[in-house]
Design an enzyme around this catalytic site. Sequence first.
Site, mmCIF file in Angstrom:
data_model
loop_
_atom_site.group_PDB
_atom_site.id
_atom_site.type_symbol
_atom_site.label_atom_id
_atom_site.label_comp_id
_atom_site.label_asym_id
_atom_site.label_seq_id
_atom_site.Cartn_x
_atom_site.Cartn_y
_atom_site.Cartn_z
ATOM 1 N N ASP A 224 0.868 -1.183 0.000
ATOM 2 C CA ASP A 224 0.000 0.000 0.000
ATOM 3 C C ASP A 224 0.905 1.234 0.000
ATOM 4 O O ASP A 224 2.032 1.145 -0.483
ATOM 5 C CB ASP A 224 -0.951 -0.063 1.214
ATOM 6 C CG ASP A 224 -2.238 0.712 0.977
ATOM 7 O OD1 ASP A 224 -2.176 1.780 0.357
ATOM 8 O OD2 ASP A 224 -3.315 0.271 1.424
ATOM 9 N N HIS A 247 2.286 2.142 -3.161
ATOM 10 C CA HIS A 247 1.375 3.106 -3.773
ATOM 11 C C HIS A 247 1.903 4.538 -3.696
ATOM 12 O O HIS A 247 1.152 5.490 -3.871
ATOM 13 C CB HIS A 247 -0.016 3.010 -3.151
ATOM 14 C CG HIS A 247 -0.700 1.697 -3.421
ATOM 15 N ND1 HIS A 247 -1.970 1.400 -2.982
ATOM 16 C CD2 HIS A 247 -0.275 0.590 -4.084
ATOM 17 C CE1 HIS A 247 -2.289 0.163 -3.370
ATOM 18 N NE2 HIS A 247 -1.273 -0.345 -4.032
#
Length: 409
Positions: A224, A247
């Site tokens: 993430d 991310h």
Amino acid sequence: MACIDFVFKVSGLTMLFIVGTTSLPTTVPKVFDVQRYGAKGDGKTDNTNAFTNTWEDACTWNGPSKMYIPNGRFYLGAVSFAGPCTAGSISFVIDGTLLAPPNNNDIKKETWINFRYIEYLTVSGSGTLDGQGQMSWSLNDCRKNEFCPKLAINMGFDFVKKSRLEGITSLNSKAGHFNFFSVDHFNITGVNIKAPGDSPNTDGIKIALSSNIRISNTNISTGDDCIAMLSGNNNFDIYNVTCGPGHGISIGSLGKNKDEKNVNGLTVRDTVFIGTTDGIRIKTWESSVSTILVLSYSHLVSNFVYENLQMIDVGTPINIDQKYCPYPPCKNMGDSHIQIQNVTLKNIWGTSKNKVAVKFQCSKSFPCKDVKLIDINLKHNGVDGPAITLCENIKGSATGKMVPSHCMN
Ligand SMILES: *[C@@H]1O[C@H](CO)[C@@H](O)[C@H](O)[C@H]1NC(C)=O
Ligand SMILES: *[C@@H]1O[C@H](CO)[C@@H](O)[C@H](O)[C@H]1NC(C)=O
Ligand SMILES: *[C@@H]1O[C@H](CO)[C@@H](O)[C@H](O)[C@H]1NC(C)=O
Ligand SMILES: *[C@@H]1O[C@H](CO)[C@@H](O)[C@H](O)[C@H]1NC(C)=O
């Protein structure tokens, strides 16, 4: 920093003491080794009580203290190390590996290892926090199921001040690796964060309501956000970080509830993004309350500098998204009430995976303003042609090299 030299003459001999960095002579901390409290690094023994008891003594020691975890594999349930501690400073040195219970139900807390209400804490060492998340990742179905189980974060710091995190590795957390809440004057350096790129919700470093934070010399590869900065953060300096897979380095998501606070003063510099879905990102939800009710409020995201950033095969290297909605249905209630202003993007280069390499999708009611682009060079090599910029509701300026060409007013 001032150094004070003390010169003592003892029976004709000259002894020279050099005291660096601190202005007081430092005393050697008293060591509290978890093994002396019955902890066993055999990978099986439950060391929860031994660790708790060690902390109790280290924290109440009447002078500088050091809780020490030597080499070995120390199985450990959820623990909370709370202060305030009696003396001025406490260090927590991990040279071994801490093993989390593989089954999330055996943790029963939001955070596996938690530090709270402490000042002058140093967490350091060459050791590893192994969250053993592999078994839990498949339980993470929060995109589809709002009653999804809450998985544990590897390590959390709440209400911790004037402290540091140095050198350790965080591996395969169940949810995020490190969480910071209401932390002030905190340095994170030389840390290694690792989980597979497809492990869900494994944010590297997540921070809210915190000030005066430095993150440097750190590698983050996870599933993430490498770094996620939420509401109420001020004065952050992030540099020499490697991010990917992951991310990217994000602000937000913001704008889901009215009680949020401004995010002000952030520098991200000298950082490399490798194969991330996004590079730098600001994400705010569309307003979740009716526009008529909320005309009276807005929050600020301001005074940001992004400088000297290399993007290697990054999905969208620059992404300001004020219509953030990661999973449909998106309610489309109205414009975001987050005002983004005074953002400098300077010397950002490399390659993008998507054709839209630069995306400014700002709020119609609160357009982005004072955005300065300086020397951007992002290439996209695809059959769909060269990279482009997308602009909505943005005001600012562009100077120097500009690839793709900008579309600002
Ligand atoms: C954080 O690092 C900066 C720069 O090295 C230093 O001035 C500051 O004292 C450090 N803060 C803490 C809490 O260690
Ligand atoms: C990060 O990775 C680089 C390259 O692999 C390595 O040289 C560096 O020591 C790593 N940093 C940390 C904090 O482990
Ligand atoms: C950047 O961080 C790495 C550790 O990841 C370190 O080895 C290197 O010296 C740092 N570079 C600078 C310029 O500080
Ligand atoms: C814009 O942000 C920079 C970086 O934080 C800051 O130095 C500068 O004072 C800000 N400008 C204004 C007009 O607030």
